[in-house]
Design a protein around this motif. Structure first.
Motif, PDB file in Angstrom:
ATOM      1  N   GLY A 339       0.794  -1.228   0.000  1.00 27.24           N
ATOM      2  CA  GLY A 339       0.000   0.000   0.000  1.00 27.24           C
ATOM      3  C   GLY A 339       0.822   1.271   0.000  1.00 27.24           C
ATOM      4  N   VAL A 340       2.131   1.158   0.081  1.00 29.90           N
ATOM      5  CA  VAL A 340       2.984   2.348   0.118  1.00 29.90           C
ATOM      6  C   VAL A 340       3.595   2.586  -1.271  1.00 29.90           C
ATOM      7  N   ASN A 341       3.499   3.829  -1.737  1.00 28.22           N
ATOM      8  CA  ASN A 341       4.068   4.149  -3.055  1.00 28.22           C
ATOM      9  C   ASN A 341       5.578   4.315  -2.936  1.00 28.22           C
ATOM     10  N   VAL A 342       6.300   3.591  -3.758  1.00 23.53           N
ATOM     11  CA  VAL A 342       7.764   3.648  -3.696  1.00 23.53           C
ATOM     12  C   VAL A 342       8.309   3.964  -5.086  1.00 23.53           C
ATOM     13  N   PHE A 343       9.192   4.944  -5.161  1.00 24.25           N
ATOM     14  CA  PHE A 343       9.860   5.251  -6.429  1.00 24.25           C
ATOM     15  C   PHE A 343      11.311   4.798  -6.333  1.00 24.25           C
ATOM     16  N   PRO A 344      11.820   4.101  -7.356  1.00 27.09           N
ATOM     17  CA  PRO A 344      13.222   3.695  -7.336  1.00 27.09           C
ATOM     18  C   PRO A 344      14.152   4.888  -7.074  1.00 27.09           C
ATOM     19  N   VAL A 364      13.825  -5.929  -5.957  1.00 25.27           N
ATOM     20  CA  VAL A 364      13.055  -7.142  -6.250  1.00 25.27           C
ATOM     21  C   VAL A 364      11.800  -7.152  -5.379  1.00 25.27           C
ATOM     22  N   VAL A 365      10.653  -7.104  -6.045  1.00 22.56           N
ATOM     23  CA  VAL A 365       9.389  -7.115  -5.305  1.00 22.56           C
ATOM     24  C   VAL A 365       8.789  -8.504  -5.430  1.00 22.56           C
ATOM     25  N   ASP A 366       8.295  -9.033  -4.337  1.00 23.91           N
ATOM     26  CA  ASP A 366       7.692 -10.368  -4.365  1.00 23.91           C
ATOM     27  C   ASP A 366       6.524 -10.414  -3.405  1.00 23.91           C
ATOM     28  N   ARG A 367       5.823 -11.515  -3.454  1.00 23.46           N
ATOM     29  CA  ARG A 367       4.732 -11.696  -2.490  1.00 23.46           C
ATOM     30  C   ARG A 367       4.984 -13.006  -1.763  1.00 23.46           C
ATOM     31  N   VAL A 368       5.284 -12.900  -0.473  1.00 25.98           N
ATOM     32  CA  VAL A 368       5.590 -14.082   0.318  1.00 25.98           C
ATOM     33  C   VAL A 368       4.516 -14.202   1.393  1.00 25.98           C
ATOM     34  N   ASN A 369       3.897 -15.367   1.483  1.00 27.23           N
ATOM     35  CA  ASN A 369       2.787 -15.565   2.427  1.00 27.23           C
ATOM     36  C   ASN A 369       1.763 -14.434   2.326  1.00 27.23           C
ATOM     37  N   ASN A 370       1.448 -14.078   1.106  1.00 31.67           N
ATOM     38  CA  ASN A 370       0.443 -13.039   0.831  1.00 31.67           C
ATOM     39  C   ASN A 370       0.827 -11.639   1.262  1.00 31.67           C
ATOM     40  N   SER A 371       2.081 -11.419   1.571  1.00 33.19           N
ATOM     41  CA  SER A 371       2.490 -10.076   1.947  1.00 33.19           C
ATOM     42  C   SER A 371       3.618  -9.633   1.002  1.00 33.19           C
ATOM     43  N   ASP A 372       3.564  -8.364   0.567  1.00 29.85           N
ATOM     44  CA  ASP A 372       4.589  -7.872  -0.345  1.00 29.85           C
ATOM     45  C   ASP A 372       5.936  -7.753   0.357  1.00 29.85           C
ATOM     46  N   THR A 373       7.005  -8.102  -0.372  1.00 28.56           N
ATOM     47  CA  THR A 373       8.343  -7.895   0.166  1.00 28.56           C
ATOM     48  C   THR A 373       9.141  -7.073  -0.844  1.00 28.56           C
ATOM     49  N   LEU A 374      10.058  -6.274  -0.340  1.00 30.44           N
ATOM     50  CA  LEU A 374      10.928  -5.503  -1.229  1.00 30.44           C
ATOM     51  C   LEU A 374      12.371  -5.733  -0.816  1.00 30.44           C
ATOM     52  N   GLU A 375      13.136  -6.304  -1.758  1.00 36.44           N
ATOM     53  CA  GLU A 375      14.552  -6.541  -1.494  1.00 36.44           C
ATOM     54  C   GLU A 375      15.360  -5.529  -2.300  1.00 36.44           C
ATOM     55  N   VAL A 376      16.296  -4.879  -1.628  1.00 38.36           N
ATOM     56  CA  VAL A 376      17.165  -3.924  -2.320  1.00 38.36           C
ATOM     57  C   VAL A 376      18.533  -4.584  -2.447  1.00 38.36           C
ATOM     58  N   LYS A 399      22.402  -2.626   7.810  1.00 34.81           N
ATOM     59  CA  LYS A 399      21.447  -2.027   8.756  1.00 34.81           C
ATOM     60  C   LYS A 399      21.322  -0.522   8.497  1.00 34.81           C
ATOM     61  N   HIS A 400      22.467   0.093   8.230  1.00 34.44           N
ATOM     62  CA  HIS A 400      22.479   1.532   7.980  1.00 34.44           C
ATOM     63  C   HIS A 400      21.614   1.856   6.751  1.00 34.44           C
ATOM     64  N   ILE A 401      21.825   1.098   5.668  1.00 33.24           N
ATOM     65  CA  ILE A 401      21.060   1.352   4.437  1.00 33.24           C
ATOM     66  C   ILE A 401      19.565   1.108   4.691  1.00 33.24           C
ATOM     67  N   GLN A 402      19.290   0.028   5.395  1.00 35.46           N
ATOM     68  CA  GLN A 402      17.901  -0.322   5.693  1.00 35.46           C
ATOM     69  C   GLN A 402      17.197   0.818   6.454  1.00 35.46           C
ATOM     70  N   LYS A 414      14.454  -5.529   2.704  1.00 36.35           N
ATOM     71  CA  LYS A 414      15.585  -6.433   2.953  1.00 36.35           C
ATOM     72  C   LYS A 414      16.736  -5.899   2.103  1.00 36.35           C
ATOM     73  N   VAL A 415      17.872  -5.629   2.723  1.00 38.45           N
ATOM     74  CA  VAL A 415      19.001  -5.108   1.941  1.00 38.45           C
ATOM     75  C   VAL A 415      20.029  -6.227   1.755  1.00 38.45           C
ATOM     76  N   THR A 416      20.393  -6.492   0.512  1.00 35.96           N
ATOM     77  CA  THR A 416      21.389  -7.520   0.235  1.00 35.96           C
ATOM     78  C   THR A 416      22.603  -6.867  -0.415  1.00 35.96           C
ATOM     79  N   LEU A 417      23.760  -7.028   0.190  1.00 35.15           N
ATOM     80  CA  LEU A 417      24.987  -6.473  -0.386  1.00 35.15           C
ATOM     81  C   LEU A 417      25.594  -7.515  -1.313  1.00 35.15           C
TER      82      LEU A 417
END
Ligand code: DLL
Length: 439
Positions: A339-344, A364-376, A399-402, A414-417
């Motif tokens: 429900g939150v608008n996000v711009f790259p 990367v946007v996905d839907r896990v257990n019916n909930s949206d996830t956003l991985e950077v 953690k800092h980036i998150q 979720k931030v992945t380096l």
């Protein structure tokens, strides 16, 4: 179970030809008001050689220039207000393309119109004094919480202003207070359904929910069936956007065959996103709205960038308003996550400012257990990568980036380096977003 009712039959069931006349009249008044009071729009009309007198009927709308989200950003905060600030009684907002929110100003009359629009949606699910409405949309600048609240109050229901989050508390209140109507994003409704099951609760026995108004993000028929099944309710779509009012611009009736647009307050058009030409009913394209009763910040031919189809066939519910099909995508790079608008670009701003990471990233946007996830996913610079031998150091950077992203965008990611050179490079337009959700 309460019966679905039509809140304002005079307006919702009006003869379509009569309504078009009314829309034409209201459009003329709005154009004059906008021309007299909003510099940006007057200049744009002048540049196109259009005067308020050229707008006589609703058909003349095509003569008017478009408005865009960037207009709100460029004139932030008050540039599009068409009345003195003393007449504005409310500010609401949502994400813009930069860290700054875009804001909309409402006069008392504008809040009233918005309330009426949501009350119509509430009435369509039979909301009445016997109902208990739990609002789990966020309260604040986001229009979801206050919008649903006002409309539910107008129909005389008992409102629980829970706001979003804290699922255990939501469930406890739902049981103890006997919530009958739920207002939240569809993804949160699905999550609540799962949590109810995990808590060993049985809908119908422990939970009295009977209906829900879900929106703020795209969802599908499959998702509706899932929610209806898991919560034992009638799940309806509600659409809206801050720039036009908030939730309630359109809502589904019991036929669940598209969302009825509140056409006495807005004019909806579908255009070809490339040429800007108006397209006929039944053709998919970009949805464009014009407000025709709003005074504080009227919007003329506002390009939503939402893609959908309009239908004008008669609806069995008795309403005569045009309906919009589900939103099937967007023409810009905005993504809607829980429900939150996000711009790259918002995320890019954070990443570019962070020492130790390179300007190569992927969302990367996905839907896990019916909930949206956003991985950077973001690449470390070669320098940091070669020095980063301690796990603790990488976790600190992550953690800092998150935290930075959370403070700008408002949601947890979720931030992945990743190692240098591992993310895709682009020769033309970068494709930053990978959306794995099935629409
Ligand atoms: O999301 C208003 C709202 C709140 C609507 C609660 C419904 C319920 P914004 O934050 O300005 O306003 O975001 C507007 O969200 O342009 C669509 O892309 C998307 N959106 C809103 N409702 C729906 C829906 C609120 N029912 C943007 N289906 C819009 C699909 C939706 N997308």
């Amino acid at each position: 179970m309460s019966k679905s009712t039509i809140w304002n039959p005079e307006m919702e069931c009006m003869d379509p030809a009569e309504r078009r006349k009314l829309q034409g009249k209201r459009l003329r008044e709005t154009v004059q008001h906008e021309y007299d009071n909003v510099t940006l729009y007057r200049e744009r009309m002048d540049a196109k050689g259009v005067k308020p007198e050229d707008i006589e009927t609703i058909e003349d709308i095509v003569k008017l220039p478009f408005m865009e989200k960037t207009d709100l950003r460029d004139t932030f905060p008050f540039g599009l207000f068409a009345v003195p600030n003393e007449e504005i009684v409310r500010i609401q907002g949502s994400s813009g393309t930069t860290g700054k929110p875009i804001v909309s100003g409402y006069t008392e009359g504008d809040v009233e119109i918005w309330t009426e629009m949501v009350a119509r949606a509430m009435a369509s699910i039979g909301a009445s004094r016997e109902d208990v409405v739990q609002v789990c949309y966020g309260y604040g600048l986001f229009t979801g919480g206050l919008g649903a609240h006002q409309g539910a109050t107008r129909t005389g229901t008992m409102v629980i202003p829970m706001s979003s989050g804290n699922t255990q508390r939501q469930l406890m209140m739902m049981q103890e207070l006997g919530t009958t109507i739920l207002c939240c994003t569809p993804s949160y409704a699905a999550y609540l359904g799962e949590s109810i099951r995990n808590a060993g609760l049985v809908p119908g026995r422990d939970i009295k929910l009977r209906a829900g108004l879900f929106g703020a993000e795209p969802w599908t028929e499959a998702m509706r069936e899932h929610i209806q099944e898991s919560l034992g309710i009638d799940a309806r779509d509600i659409y809206g956007l801050t720039e036009i009012a908030g939730p309630g611009v359109a809502f589904e009736c019991e036929e669940k065959h598209g969302a009825h647009i509140n056409e006495d307050h807005v004019i909806a058009e579908i255009i070809d996103p490339v040429t800007g030409k108006q397209l006929p009913y039944g053709t998919a394209g970009e949805l464009v709205f014009t407000t025709i009763t709003k005074k504080g910040m009227p919007m003329l031919r506002y390009r939503t960038h939402d893609i959908c189809t309009l239908y004008n066939e008669k609806c069995a519910c008795g309403r005569t308003t045009v309906r919009m099909g589900r939103i099937t995508g967007r023409t810009d790079d905005m993504i809607v996550v829980r429900g939150v608008n996000v711009f790259p670009s918002q995320i890019e701003t954070v990443l570019v400012k962070t020492p130790g990471v390179a300007p190569h990233y992927q969302l990367v946007v996905d839907r896990v257990n019916n909930s949206d996830t956003l991985e950077v996913k973001v690449e470390m610079t070669g320098e940091v990568f070669s020095m980063t031998d301690s796990l603790g150091e990488m976790q600190r950077l992550q953690k800092h980036i998150q935290n930075q992203i959370k403070s700008v965008v408002g949601i947890m990611t979720k931030v992945t380096l990743t190692a240098p050179g591992t993310l895709p490079r682009f020769e033309g337009k970068a494709k930053r977003v990978v959306d794995n959700r099935k629409l």
